[in-house]
Design a protein around this motif. Structure first.
Motif, PDB file in Angstrom:
ATOM      1  N   LEU A   1       5.257  12.705  -1.614  1.00 15.28           N
ATOM      2  CA  LEU A   1       4.270  12.807  -2.696  1.00 15.28           C
ATOM      3  C   LEU A   1       3.444  14.089  -2.621  1.00 15.28           C
ATOM      4  N   VAL A   2       3.367  14.704  -1.446  1.00 12.97           N
ATOM      5  CA  VAL A   2       2.410  15.809  -1.266  1.00 12.97           C
ATOM      6  C   VAL A   2       3.077  17.164  -1.084  1.00 12.97           C
ATOM      7  N   HIS A   3       4.383  17.231  -1.221  1.00 11.76           N
ATOM      8  CA  HIS A   3       5.064  18.517  -1.095  1.00 11.76           C
ATOM      9  C   HIS A   3       4.495  19.507  -2.109  1.00 11.76           C
ATOM     10  N   GLY A   4       4.181  20.701  -1.622  1.00  9.55           N
ATOM     11  CA  GLY A   4       3.636  21.732  -2.499  1.00  9.55           C
ATOM     12  C   GLY A   4       2.137  21.630  -2.712  1.00  9.55           C
TER      13      GLY A   4
ATOM     14  N   ILE B   1       1.777  15.565   7.788  1.00 10.69           N
ATOM     15  CA  ILE B   1       0.670  16.215   7.102  1.00 10.69           C
ATOM     16  C   ILE B   1      -0.235  16.868   8.139  1.00 10.69           C
ATOM     17  N   ALA B   2      -0.561  18.145   7.929  1.00  6.76           N
ATOM     18  CA  ALA B   2      -1.405  18.881   8.856  1.00  6.76           C
ATOM     19  C   ALA B   2      -2.868  18.521   8.631  1.00  6.76           C
ATOM     20  N   VAL B   3      -3.571  18.230   9.723  1.00  9.63           N
ATOM     21  CA  VAL B   3      -5.005  17.941   9.654  1.00  9.63           C
ATOM     22  C   VAL B   3      -5.748  18.860  10.617  1.00  9.63           C
ATOM     23  N   GLN B   4      -7.043  18.954  10.411  1.00 14.78           N
ATOM     24  CA  GLN B   4      -7.872  19.857  11.196  1.00 14.78           C
ATOM     25  C   GLN B   4      -8.330  19.182  12.498  1.00 14.78           C
TER      26      GLN B   4
ATOM     27  N   VAL C   1       0.969  12.482  -7.506  1.00 12.81           N
ATOM     28  CA  VAL C   1      -0.456  12.712  -7.275  1.00 12.81           C
ATOM     29  C   VAL C   1      -0.799  14.150  -7.648  1.00 12.81           C
ATOM     30  N   HIS C   2      -2.039  14.347  -8.066  1.00 13.76           N
ATOM     31  CA  HIS C   2      -2.581  15.686  -8.278  1.00 13.76           C
ATOM     32  C   HIS C   2      -3.868  15.758  -7.487  1.00 13.76           C
TER      33      HIS C   2
END
Length: 322
Positions: free
Chosen positions: A244-247, A257-260, A84-85
């Motif tokens: 998929l979301v590392h970096g 995954i950190a969320v607000q 993913v991008h």
């Protein structure tokens, strides 16, 4: 260009899809080609999901959630996301066989995976005495003798919880001391129904159609033994699916995954997350579904704000110069 892409097909993903589809966003949901439906596909009777007083089979529940999502216009593709991008206004999602998709927003609902012992019989007897969730399956072991594998807080919590139902709970740990917090250890040590089997690892599970015994190996002497039980709960941790979301997305100390706050908003605009991939504690189907609702509403609000900003910009362009 899609309005929204949802990655993941558990309760969080399909609930997000239901809400997004009812909002007219025509979501695309990318489900795994081999693990579509998430962990509930490996669960037999589900008795704690609201609306099913008689219980429902895990695979049937997931089928109903998918049918409901598709009814309102969700497109479901059984394919694996390879990369993913996520930065910028256009999010790009690449799959193994279906090509590349673009969207203005993305919801990650990739869940988490229970760590397993890696035994053949563990998979064969899944749902037949082998479980990874005491809250989900403990009720089915009333008056039974069962074992919990692990030495951390989650194992102590599972073992203590299971004493509500089981007649006897063995805790099998490969060392002679626990890594669990002091308070969790004290609760387990103080429970008359719990007995510890130290310096032992499970090397096999016996039983033709259901768990009958564990084959243990002493980690100090190598001696083999058998422990008769009717159930095995594996509590050696779980890993959120965040590869998929590392970096790209910020992660918490727990690896989720950190969320607000209570929202589903990540550190990147237009990217949201829901379900077990943001929840290191509860990990229930109903809490994941609720989290999927939050993600869909957050995404809908985000897209509406984008549309409003674009409309205002277009209106300014049409105003004749004085």
């Amino acid at each position: 260009m899609r309005e929204i892409i949802i990655i993941g097909s558990g309760p969080a993903g399909f609930t997000a899809a239901i809400y997004a589809a009812r909002a007219g966003l025509k979501p695309l949901l990318l489900a795994s080609s081999v693990e579509a439906g998430g962990e509930l596909m490996n669960t037999t009777e589900v008795e704690n999901f609201p609306g099913f007083p008689e219980g429902i089979q895990g695979p049937e529940l997931m089928m109903k959630l998918q049918e409901q999502a598709e009814k309102f216009g969700t497109e479901v593709i059984l394919d694996d996301v390879t990369s993913v991008h996520l930065e910028g206004d256009v999010k790009t999602v690449e799959t193994g066989y279906s090509g590349t998709f673009e969207a203005r927003s993305v919801i990650f609902a990739t869940g988490s995976a229970y760590r397993k012992l890696g035994l053949h019989d563990e998979e064969r007897l899944s749902g037949r005495g082998v479980s990874w969730c005491a809250t989900c399956d403990g009720f089915f072991f009333k008056t039974k003798t069962i074992a919990v594998v692990g030495g951390g807080d989650s194992a102590m919590e599972e073992a203590t919880f299971l004493t509500r139902f089981a007649e006897k709970v063995y805790v099998v740990h490969r060392k002679d001391s626990l890594r669990a917090s002091k308070i969790m250890q004290e609760r387990a040590f103080g429970n008359d129904k719990i007995e510890f089997v130290w310096n032992s690892e499970v090397v096999g599970i016996s039983g033709e159609n259901a768990v009958e015994a564990l084959n243990l190996r002493d980690t100090v002497t190598g001696e083999l033994s058998e422990l008769p039980v009717q159930g095995l709960f594996v509590a050696i941790g779980n890993d959120p699916r965040v590869h998929l979301v590392h970096g790209q997305l910020d992660l918490t100390a727990d690896g989720t995954i950190a969320v607000q706050g209570r929202s589903s908003k990540t550190n990147l605009s237009g990217v949201f997350a829901a379900g077990d991939v943001i929840d290191p504690h509860y990990r229930q189907a109903v809490t994941a579904a609720a989290s999927g609702t939050v993600a869909a509403l957050d995404a809908e609000e985000f897209l509406a704000a984008l549309d409003q900003a674009e409309a205002e910009l277009h209106a300014d362009d049409l105003v004749p110069a004085k």
